[in-house]
Design a protein around this motif. Sequence first.
Motif, mmCIF file in Angstrom:
data_model
loop_
_atom_site.group_PDB
_atom_site.id
_atom_site.type_symbol
_atom_site.label_atom_id
_atom_site.label_comp_id
_atom_site.label_asym_id
_atom_site.label_seq_id
_atom_site.Cartn_x
_atom_site.Cartn_y
_atom_site.Cartn_z
ATOM 1 N N ALA A 21 0.836 -1.211 0.000
ATOM 2 C CA ALA A 21 0.000 0.000 0.000
ATOM 3 C C ALA A 21 0.867 1.256 0.000
ATOM 4 O O ALA A 21 0.533 2.253 -0.659
ATOM 5 N N LEU A 22 1.971 1.214 0.713
ATOM 6 C CA LEU A 22 2.885 2.350 0.753
ATOM 7 C C LEU A 22 3.475 2.600 -0.637
ATOM 8 O O LEU A 22 3.536 3.739 -1.107
ATOM 9 N N CYS A 23 3.864 1.530 -1.318
ATOM 10 C CA CYS A 23 4.407 1.654 -2.680
ATOM 11 C C CYS A 23 3.337 2.137 -3.658
ATOM 12 O O CYS A 23 3.616 2.957 -4.542
ATOM 13 N N ALA A 24 2.104 1.640 -3.497
ATOM 14 C CA ALA A 24 1.005 2.080 -4.363
ATOM 15 C C ALA A 24 0.722 3.570 -4.155
ATOM 16 O O ALA A 24 0.430 4.302 -5.116
ATOM 17 N N GLU A 25 0.816 4.027 -2.918
ATOM 18 C CA GLU A 25 0.609 5.448 -2.619
ATOM 19 C C GLU A 25 1.669 6.305 -3.300
ATOM 20 O O GLU A 25 1.355 7.332 -3.908
#
Length: 118
Positions: A21-25
């Motif tokens: 999720a952090l990478c997607a953000e």
Amino acid sequence: MRTSAISFAVGGTLARADIPALCAELAEVLRGRDRGVVVCDVTGARPDVVTVEALARLGLTARRHGWRLVVSGGSADLLGLADLLGLTDALWEPVGQPEQREQAGGVEEVVDRRDPSP
């Protein structure tokens, strides 16, 4: 030529499950922008292997979008752990000095993953 820079904060305790999720953000923030530098502030990050893994994967995400990720802040313990894992040179670079003949860029946006989405 002006280089774009974006600040991205990673803090607290991360679980491995948080990394996608952090990478997607970060990917969402970078999508459609010109190339530049992501300055990842880890001042409040817990110095553990998961944080170093998250930083490495954020670096890959940035590169996939034509950006470069550099880490700022962080404790001596986090830096030591990154060094032990062989990632110090890949993640910690001097920040705030222009490379060769480029002009220093300004920060366009600050993203803190703890802030609610608009």
